[in-house]
Design a protein around this motif. Structure first.
Motif, short mmCIF file in Angstrom:
data_model
loop_
_atom_site.label_atom_id
_atom_site.label_comp_id
_atom_site.label_asym_id
_atom_site.label_seq_id
_atom_site.Cartn_x
_atom_site.Cartn_y
_atom_site.Cartn_z
N PHE A 11 0.79 -1.23 0.00
CA PHE A 11 0.00 0.00 0.00
C PHE A 11 0.82 1.28 0.00
O PHE A 11 0.30 2.35 -0.31
N VAL A 46 -8.89 -0.74 0.03
CA VAL A 46 -8.77 -1.98 -0.74
C VAL A 46 -9.52 -1.78 -2.04
O VAL A 46 -10.74 -1.69 -2.04
N ARG A 47 -8.82 -1.62 -3.11
CA ARG A 47 -9.37 -1.56 -4.47
C ARG A 47 -10.65 -0.77 -4.60
O ARG A 47 -11.62 -1.22 -5.17
N SER A 48 -10.71 0.40 -4.08
CA SER A 48 -11.89 1.26 -4.16
C SER A 48 -13.12 0.59 -3.57
O SER A 48 -14.25 0.86 -3.99
N TYR A 51 -12.64 1.34 2.81
CA TYR A 51 -11.88 2.53 3.17
C TYR A 51 -11.75 2.64 4.68
O TYR A 51 -12.73 2.47 5.39
N MET A 126 -7.14 -7.30 4.20
CA MET A 126 -7.18 -6.19 3.25
C MET A 126 -6.05 -6.32 2.23
O MET A 126 -6.23 -6.09 1.04
N HIS A 130 -6.63 -6.90 -1.77
CA HIS A 130 -6.10 -5.87 -2.67
C HIS A 130 -5.10 -6.46 -3.67
O HIS A 130 -5.28 -6.34 -4.88
N LYS A 131 -4.10 -7.11 -3.15
CA LYS A 131 -3.01 -7.64 -3.99
C LYS A 131 -3.50 -8.77 -4.90
O LYS A 131 -3.25 -8.75 -6.11
N GLN A 134 -6.00 -7.61 -7.56
CA GLN A 134 -5.33 -6.98 -8.71
C GLN A 134 -4.77 -8.04 -9.66
O GLN A 134 -4.84 -7.88 -10.87
N VAL A 177 -13.88 -7.77 -5.74
CA VAL A 177 -12.57 -7.37 -6.26
C VAL A 177 -12.10 -8.22 -7.43
O VAL A 177 -11.13 -7.87 -8.10
N TYR A 182 -13.96 -4.41 -11.95
CA TYR A 182 -12.52 -4.21 -11.81
C TYR A 182 -11.75 -4.73 -13.02
O TYR A 182 -10.60 -4.42 -13.21
#
Length: 184
Positions: A11, A46-48, A51, A126, A130-131, A134, A177, A182
């Motif tokens: 991050f 985390v990826r929009s 929060y 998180m 996130h990772k 993606q 995600v 995405y």
């Protein structure tokens, strides 16, 4: 267990909040979650999708105080929680008595659902969402379901009690995600 270096590598320093000890001084939080927030930190996004409020570094309102400022209803159970962020229209809240993290639904004032067993487990989940989310962006559509299941397995290894329910926040988030919004 996740480390500060792990979070910063995914991050960045700017988006990994450390909570100052002074911010937590008046909160009767158990030692382990307190140390996690102070020394490991928590990612901001985390990826929009998820929060964490930037204000976590300067003060953490109770969910009840936050709701009252917007004339929103809340249950006594949810009102005592500390609001640290949001997902969808709901709130991500920290229990000052246990250090567990809960998702509080905006639609049902009494719906309080375990999101993570501790701040460190929240941070690690998180990071995975996130990772690994993606990484699925560039997979062919027919491989995305397997990647989604792999993400859920990693999340289960971090925090089984929070991820086990089939409609848990993390399972819903894993679906989001890796979903088409995405990928397109």
């Amino acid at each position: 267990m996740v480390t500060r270096a792990d979070l910063v590598s995914v991050f960045g320093v700017k988006y990994t909040f450390l909570v100052p000890a002074a911010t937590l001084a008046e909160i009767p939080l158990p030692d382990a979650p307190r140390a996690e927030l102070i020394s490991i930190g928590i990612p901001s996004v985390v990826r929009s999708a998820v929060y964490i409020d930037r204000d976590i570094v300067s003060g953490i309102p109770t969910y009840g105080d936050w709701c009252e400022s917007g004339n929103l209803s809340f249950s006594p159970e949810a009102g005592q929680l500390l609001r640290i962020g949001y997902w969808h229209a709901g709130s991500i809240c920290l229990s000052p008595s246990s250090g567990a993290v809960y998702y509080v639904s905006p639609y049902e004032a009494t719906e309080v659902e375990l999101m993570s067993s501790s701040p460190a487990q929240l941070s690690e989940c998180m990071m995975i969402a996130h990772k690994d989310g993606q990484a699925s962006d560039f997979l062919p559509s027919h491989e995305v379901m397997a990647e989604r299941e792999a993400i859920v397995e990693k999340l289960l290894a971090v925090d089984e009690p929070a991820v086990s329910p089939v409609d848990s926040p993390w399972r819903v988030l894993a679906k989001e995600v890796t979903g088409p919004e995405y990928r397109d």
